[in-house]
Design a protein around this motif. Sequence first.
Motif, PDB file in Angstrom:
ATOM      1  N   LEU A 206     -22.300  69.442 -48.186  1.00  0.00           N
ATOM      2  CA  LEU A 206     -22.102  68.343 -47.003  1.00  0.00           C
ATOM      3  C   LEU A 206     -23.159  67.172 -46.888  1.00  0.00           C
ATOM      4  O   LEU A 206     -22.840  66.047 -46.950  1.00  0.00           O
ATOM      5  N   VAL A 207     -24.325  67.683 -47.085  1.00  0.00           N
ATOM      6  CA  VAL A 207     -25.253  66.775 -46.820  1.00  0.00           C
ATOM      7  C   VAL A 207     -25.489  65.952 -48.064  1.00  0.00           C
ATOM      8  O   VAL A 207     -25.785  64.819 -48.026  1.00  0.00           O
ATOM      9  N   LYS A 208     -25.282  66.661 -49.354  1.00  0.00           N
ATOM     10  CA  LYS A 208     -25.721  65.817 -50.538  1.00  0.00           C
ATOM     11  C   LYS A 208     -24.571  64.980 -50.564  1.00  0.00           C
ATOM     12  O   LYS A 208     -24.593  63.679 -51.022  1.00  0.00           O
ATOM     13  N   VAL A 209     -23.278  65.146 -50.374  1.00  0.00           N
ATOM     14  CA  VAL A 209     -22.184  64.174 -50.329  1.00  0.00           C
ATOM     15  C   VAL A 209     -22.355  62.964 -49.264  1.00  0.00           C
ATOM     16  O   VAL A 209     -22.280  61.801 -49.777  1.00  0.00           O
ATOM     17  N   ALA A 210     -22.868  63.325 -48.392  1.00  0.00           N
ATOM     18  CA  ALA A 210     -23.238  62.071 -47.507  1.00  0.00           C
ATOM     19  C   ALA A 210     -24.164  61.316 -47.681  1.00  0.00           C
ATOM     20  O   ALA A 210     -24.295  60.240 -47.696  1.00  0.00           O
ATOM     21  N   VAL A 211     -25.372  61.970 -48.046  1.00  0.00           N
ATOM     22  CA  VAL A 211     -26.465  61.220 -48.493  1.00  0.00           C
ATOM     23  C   VAL A 211     -26.413  60.328 -49.904  1.00  0.00           C
ATOM     24  O   VAL A 211     -26.644  59.254 -50.013  1.00  0.00           O
TER      25      VAL A 211
END
Length: 225
Positions: A206-211
């Motif tokens: 989720l963090v990878k997708v957002a960042v």
Amino acid sequence: MHFLLLGATGRTGQLVVTELLTQGHTAVALVRNPDKLPPRKGLTVVKGSSLAKADIEMTITATSTPVDGCIFTLGTLRESESPFAKQVTPPRFLADSAGVASEVLLAHNVSRLVIMSTAGTGDSWPGLPLVFRAYMGWTNLKYVLADHNLMDVDVRATKTAWTLVRPIRLEFDTKKVTELDVLDSRGSGRLKMSDCAHIRAVARFLVKVAVEGIYIRETVVVRDA
């Protein structure tokens, strides 16, 4: 980067907080109970409801740092962990929370919205193993799924740069480190009884997708590789 977090006190949400802060990002979290999420360096905690536009507005403006996007890991609440337990949150809790968040984000010229949904939502339902469908369809989890389906439809109609992430059968062993397979919105028709997704890997994804700004206006099913 600086993110608005909805659902940060949940089991996946807390791991999202840790992942963001470890990477050097900052976040502001709107939570019902601040005692469940003690403030940490780089994290601002605001008490309020995800259904209240004023509370999300207050959260976005709680720091002087502009918000770059929102990571949404809210879940519905039941009276217990039993799949037959009565639902506590309103029938449209997820859908309405996502709708209010979308409205406030866009008013602040923020379009990025990454949402943790669940496999079984929308066009991934036919690809679920029969046992999974029976379990979700015959227990009170059907109300959870109904809310996810409402949110899925509503989010697609917004002007946000949304991503819907559908993990299959979350596993809550936080010590286990796994990698994820990323499938299309239907699960590519290859979902199996043994499929699961460990929450550390889901939080990291989720963090990878957002960042990184990937999978914009796309829906993906994820499972342990």
